[in-house]
Design a protein around this motif. Structure first.
Motif, PDB file in Angstrom:
ATOM      1  N   LEU A  31      -8.324  -9.874  -5.408  1.00 39.93           N
ATOM      2  CA  LEU A  31      -7.396  -8.620  -5.276  1.00 39.93           C
ATOM      3  C   LEU A  31      -7.472  -8.079  -3.950  1.00 39.93           C
ATOM      4  O   LEU A  31      -6.576  -7.787  -3.129  1.00 39.93           O
ATOM      5  CB  LEU A  31      -7.347  -7.746  -6.611  1.00 39.93           C
ATOM      6  N   CYS A  32      -8.503  -7.920  -3.563  1.00 43.38           N
ATOM      7  CA  CYS A  32      -8.788  -7.136  -2.279  1.00 43.38           C
ATOM      8  C   CYS A  32      -8.593  -8.121  -1.235  1.00 43.38           C
ATOM      9  O   CYS A  32      -7.818  -7.687  -0.162  1.00 43.38           O
ATOM     10  CB  CYS A  32     -10.385  -6.690  -2.129  1.00 43.38           C
ATOM     11  N   TYR A  33      -9.119  -9.283  -1.048  1.00 44.19           N
ATOM     12  CA  TYR A  33      -8.523 -10.084  -0.254  1.00 44.19           C
ATOM     13  C   TYR A  33      -7.083 -10.445  -0.158  1.00 44.19           C
ATOM     14  O   TYR A  33      -6.653 -10.403   1.211  1.00 44.19           O
ATOM     15  CB  TYR A  33      -9.450 -11.589  -0.514  1.00 44.19           C
ATOM     16  N   THR A  34      -6.405 -10.529  -1.057  1.00 39.84           N
ATOM     17  CA  THR A  34      -5.042 -10.556  -1.178  1.00 39.84           C
ATOM     18  C   THR A  34      -4.191  -9.315  -0.526  1.00 39.84           C
ATOM     19  O   THR A  34      -3.438  -9.473   0.205  1.00 39.84           O
ATOM     20  CB  THR A  34      -4.577 -10.864  -2.546  1.00 39.84           C
ATOM     21  N   GLN A  35      -4.966  -8.264  -0.992  1.00 39.22           N
ATOM     22  CA  GLN A  35      -4.107  -7.095  -0.367  1.00 39.22           C
ATOM     23  C   GLN A  35      -4.354  -6.970   1.142  1.00 39.22           C
ATOM     24  O   GLN A  35      -3.525  -6.428   1.956  1.00 39.22           O
ATOM     25  CB  GLN A  35      -4.798  -5.883  -1.004  1.00 39.22           C
ATOM     26  N   ALA A  36      -5.689  -7.148   1.514  1.00 38.95           N
ATOM     27  CA  ALA A  36      -5.908  -6.941   2.904  1.00 38.95           C
ATOM     28  C   ALA A  36      -4.966  -7.909   3.675  1.00 38.95           C
ATOM     29  O   ALA A  36      -4.850  -7.820   4.853  1.00 38.95           O
ATOM     30  CB  ALA A  36      -7.224  -7.249   3.118  1.00 38.95           C
ATOM     31  N   ALA A  37      -4.927  -9.390   3.167  1.00 35.83           N
ATOM     32  CA  ALA A  37      -4.117 -10.488   3.766  1.00 35.83           C
ATOM     33  C   ALA A  37      -2.752 -10.340   4.158  1.00 35.83           C
ATOM     34  O   ALA A  37      -2.119 -10.418   5.037  1.00 35.83           O
ATOM     35  CB  ALA A  37      -4.612 -11.533   3.298  1.00 35.83           C
ATOM     36  N   ALA A  38      -2.064  -9.453   3.164  1.00 36.33           N
ATOM     37  CA  ALA A  38      -0.856  -9.269   2.852  1.00 36.33           C
ATOM     38  C   ALA A  38      -0.321  -7.905   3.577  1.00 36.33           C
ATOM     39  O   ALA A  38       0.765  -7.517   3.503  1.00 36.33           O
ATOM     40  CB  ALA A  38      -0.166  -9.236   1.530  1.00 36.33           C
TER      41      ALA A  38
END
Length: 89
Positions: A31-38
């Motif tokens: 979730l953290c990775y997805t939020q940071a990437a988007a």
């Protein structure tokens, strides 16, 4: 024979200690990775400043404790040799 067995046991323990943290690296928060990437540029800047806020104070506290321990290292070292040297606990 005993030293060879002890050497094998120590080497096994060392190998296990080296390999133990490897599974921890693979457990990143998706979730953290997805939020940071988007996210946009403002969120990335806020994330970077948040990382600095979380890293810098503990670093300064560690340095402060180390300096304090270095200065107090000889506080209990007795250098006076006199009448009280004969009295021991």
């Amino acid at each position: 024979m005993q030293t060879e067995k002890r050497l094998r046991w120590c080497s096994l323990v060392i190998i296990l200690l080296i390999l133990a943290p490897l599974p921890a690296f693979s457990q990143s928060c998706s979730l953290c990775y997805t939020q940071a990437a988007a996210s946009g540029a403002r969120f990335i800047a806020a994330l970077r400043s948040g990382i600095l806020v979380l890293v810098i104070p503990p670093m300064f506290m560690s340095v402060g404790i180390t300096v304090m321990a270095y200065r107090k290292r000889n506080q209990f070292h007795q250098t006076d040799v006199g009448e009280e040297a004969d009295q021991s606990w």
